[in-house]
Enzyme design. Structure first.
Site, short mmCIF file in Angstrom:
data_model
loop_
_atom_site.label_atom_id
_atom_site.label_comp_id
_atom_site.label_asym_id
_atom_site.label_seq_id
_atom_site.Cartn_x
_atom_site.Cartn_y
_atom_site.Cartn_z
N ASP A 12 0.92 -1.27 0.24
CA ASP A 12 -0.04 0.10 0.03
C ASP A 12 0.85 1.46 0.14
OD1 ASP A 12 -2.15 -1.69 0.17
OD2 ASP A 12 -2.96 -0.67 2.11
N ARG A 36 -6.57 -20.20 7.32
CA ARG A 36 -7.05 -21.84 7.66
C ARG A 36 -8.38 -22.17 7.25
NH1 ARG A 36 -3.18 -24.57 10.49
NH2 ARG A 36 -1.43 -23.45 11.41
N GLY A 41 -5.40 -2.67 9.00
CA GLY A 41 -5.03 -1.63 9.61
C GLY A 41 -4.83 -1.91 11.24
N LYS A 73 -8.18 0.52 -5.07
CA LYS A 73 -9.60 -0.04 -4.45
C LYS A 73 -10.65 0.73 -4.85
CE LYS A 73 -7.02 -1.25 -0.19
NZ LYS A 73 -7.06 -2.66 0.03
N GLY A 86 -0.13 -3.74 3.84
CA GLY A 86 -0.75 -2.18 3.94
C GLY A 86 -0.27 -1.45 4.82
N SER A 87 -0.84 -1.20 5.98
CA SER A 87 -0.22 -0.10 6.99
C SER A 87 1.03 -0.78 7.50
CB SER A 87 -0.96 -0.17 8.19
OG SER A 87 -2.43 0.10 7.76
N GLY A 131 -3.22 -7.14 8.15
CA GLY A 131 -2.43 -7.50 9.45
C GLY A 131 -0.88 -7.72 9.29
#
Lengths: 299, 194
Positions: free
Chosen positions: A29, A170, A158, A86, A240-241, A219
């Site tokens: 990102d 899973r 995030g 996005k 991402g973050s 995450g």
């Protein structure tokens, strides 16, 4: 779509083909051209252009929408690798705009505020390929039946917390393994339970694998997180973050790229995990109430 | 002894290539380290992002190891990004992007356009008609005198060979067609004498 010289664009094979090319890579990102350059320099195989990373969307609240075309074009001009962007779930006009801008992949994303609470976009109507998030196999197959050419775990974007992405991977790969063991009669029941098209369930039973590539998102904050996602069956990772909310983004980005390639080599993972500074702080799941959970968006 | 074919697995479509090679009944190994390279007789370089692969080739120590093996005759087959890595000249690449210079061609990265311009079409080759899948594909803008053009799209070369090196700007591995892999394995590759 076929042109006069017999060549075809926007076929499922051509669209899924780009997803194949991104395997084993890291999609990062980025919110501006400068971050996009850092990502490309670190070895990203693609960038996701957006105005705010998920951690900031979570903090700011309000309605999160498609990014400004000017900002997306700035990032396209800055790098040579594929550029993704996005759109809100169900917002097919935002998707038409991104296709007109020539982005390489569209993420119909739960990180943005949904525009339609019943329908996802009919993705067969586009030349550009789509990726969609999923929390389980049924959701993943429904997105493929709508034309998605890549599935990613939703995770909980995030948060810098890998726990939800692990749960989703899973769920997905566990059920794929069970379906490959099922007999024909059981496949009808699987289709009912998953609320997924029977033909796609039968395809998994026959081929032993999901019809399109499955990547991990949501995450990832460390090289170890990326390698965990890959060892659980993810074929590439979205970060991402996790990179630009850390203390020192460039070395962390490079370390996550190396960890994703050498995901089974603990010696490499130990080497690249050293001295990266503080990762993003992160949020535990019980600190987030139901309405702020992005993963619950999508139908 | 049967040859073992390696697939460079740093990033990109290595899994699809490995399936193609395995469908011929040939042993295939993923290659991510110089140590793994020692155990293969030939190397397939897949599509993906050449800028990413170029960096991972350097950090893994594979760049010099592969260059040495190709120079000493190891057969190599590159598709799309893999072709860019094998080329003697890369146009529109990153300034720090390195390539092996193993085949005398000049290639321009992403010259067929972005993903919305990606396409599939029929290509004429000596093996018969081939289904070519072009994904953000590079263009071969120049071929040296020693380079044999095997396949063309209209007038332009898309499949080329020079000695032990074969390169394609398209993706045979995405079309479920292993004829090119078969050509690479049966006519270009033999197991090394140990």
């Amino acid at each position: 779509m076929t042109s006069t010289n017999g060549s075809s664009v926007g076929t499922q094979r051509v669209k899924r083909g780009l997803a194949e090319m991104l395997k084993g890579g890291v999609i990062m990102d980025v919110v501006n051209a400068e971050q996009a350059k850092i990502a490309e320099d670190a070895g990203a195989c693609a960038v996701m252009a957006l105005e705010r990373v998920p951690a900031d969307i979570r903090r700011d609240g309000g309605v999160a929408r498609m990014s400004d075309p000017e900002m997306i074009e700035g990032i396209k001009a800055a790098v040579t690798i594929p550029v993704m962007a996005k759109v809100r779930i169900g917002h097919f006009v935002e998707a038409q705009i991104l296709e007109a801008l020539g982005v390489d992949f569209i993420d119909e994303s739960e990180v943005l505020t949904p525009a339609d609470e019943t329908h996802h976009i009919d993705k067969f109507g586009f030349t550009v390929p789509f990726v969609c998030g999923a929390t389980n196999l049924g959701e993943a197959l429904r997105r493929v039946s709508e034309g998605a050419c890549m599935i990613r775990s939703k995770g909980e974007a995030g948060t810098g917390n890998i726990v939800e992405a692990v749960r989703h991977l899973r769920n997905i790969f566990g059920d794929i393994r069970k379906i490959t063991q099922a007999d024909n009669a059981e496949l009808f029941q699987w289709a009912k339970t998953l609320q997924a098209p029977l033909g796609l369930v039968q395809e998994i039973a026959e081929t032993g694998k999901f019809p399109v590539p499955i990547f991990c998102a949501g995450g990832i904050a460390t090289p170890a997180d990326a390698a965990l996602a890959m060892q659980l069956g993810g074929e590439a990772v979205f970060v991402g973050s996790g990179i630009f909310k850390s203390d020192d983004p460039a070395p962390r980005a490079k370390a996550i790229v190396e960890a994703t390639t050498h995901f089974r080599d603990a010696q490499v993972l130990a080497r690249v995990s050293r001295g990266l500074g503080a990762p993003m702080t992160g949020i535990a799941m019980d600190e987030i109430n139901g309405t702020q959970r992005f993963a619950e968006r999508g139908w | 002894m049967n040859p073992v074919v390696g697939v460079l697995a740093l990033q990109g479509a290595f899994a699809a290539h490995a399936e193609c090679v395995a469908s011929l009944g040939v042993s295939v190994r993923e290659v991510r380290t110089p140590e793994q390279l020692e155990h293969v007789d030939a190397l397939v370089m897949p599509g993906g992002e050449s800028s990413t692969m170029s960096q991972l080739l350097l950090s893994s120590g594979l760049f010099d190891a592969i260059a040495e093996r190709i120079a000493s005759g190891m057969p190599a087959f590159g598709t799309c990004a893999g072709m860019i890595l094998l080329a003697s000249e890369v146009l529109d690449g990153r300034p720090d992007q390195r390539s092996f210079g193993a085949i005398d061609i000049s290639v321009r990265r992403n010259a067929f356009g972005r993903q919305i311009d990606s396409f599939e079409t029929a290509i004429d080759t000596p093996f018969g008609e081939f289904h070519g899948v072009f994904i953000r594909a590079p263009r071969i803008e120049r071929t040296g005198a020693a380079v044999e053009v095997i396949g063309r799209l209209g007038d332009e070369p898309v499949l080329v060979r020079q000695g032990n090196v074969l390169a394609a700007s398209f993706h045979p591995e995405l079309a479920g067609d292993a004829r090119l892999h078969e050509y690479f394995v049966t006519t270009m590759t033999t197991a090394r004498k140990v």
